[in-house]
Design a protein around this motif. Sequence first.
Motif, PDB file in Angstrom:
ATOM      1  N   THR A  23       5.608  -5.404   6.438  1.00  0.00           N
ATOM      2  CA  THR A  23       5.384  -3.907   6.393  1.00  0.00           C
ATOM      3  C   THR A  23       6.554  -3.262   5.868  1.00  0.00           C
ATOM      4  OG1 THR A  23       3.902  -4.049   8.223  1.00  0.00           O
ATOM      5  CG2 THR A  23       4.626  -2.010   7.980  1.00  0.00           C
ATOM      6  N   GLU A  64       7.726  -2.936   1.576  1.00  0.00           N
ATOM      7  CA  GLU A  64       7.673  -1.803   0.628  1.00  0.00           C
ATOM      8  C   GLU A  64       8.523  -0.562   0.675  1.00  0.00           C
ATOM      9  OE1 GLU A  64       3.955   1.346  -0.237  1.00  0.00           O
ATOM     10  OE2 GLU A  64       3.399  -0.320   1.080  1.00  0.00           O
ATOM     11  N   LYS A 121      11.852   1.139  -1.759  1.00  0.00           N
ATOM     12  CA  LYS A 121      11.619   2.542  -2.221  1.00  0.00           C
ATOM     13  C   LYS A 121      13.116   3.157  -1.618  1.00  0.00           C
ATOM     14  CE  LYS A 121       6.915   2.919  -2.580  1.00  0.00           C
ATOM     15  NZ  LYS A 121       5.587   3.539  -2.151  1.00  0.00           N
TER      16      LYS A 121
END
Length: 130
Positions: A120, A123, A127
């Motif tokens: 989880t 991602e 970023k």
Amino acid sequence: WERIDSGTDLAITADRVGAYLNAHPDTTAYFDTGFWHAAVARVLKDRGVEPGKVLLGGFDLVPEVVQQMQTGYVQVQVDQQPYMQGFMPVMQVYLAKTFGLAPSDIDTGQGIVRPADAETIMEFSAKGLR
């Protein structure tokens, strides 16, 4: 426990901690104040040391650390939540200027990430949000 000057460069950290592990094969854990243990995970893997034999943990959820967590070499990571570290002060300045509200103390380092969370987190880590 012992303190090691392992450096802030992944290659230097790998060399220094690798040398320490050679001299201290009974080492059971390594924890640092950044993400440099990702290099230690690589050293362990290259030496054929099974994931979890030397427990690894630290701060900063950079993608390489999360990848090493997914392989089982990193067991715990403190999530400093850099997005909140940058966003919340800007919001506090706005609230202080607009409404006269006093700034608050926000502890962004209470997030503990374990291997089960790695999928989880990846991602968001890529970023720069986690």
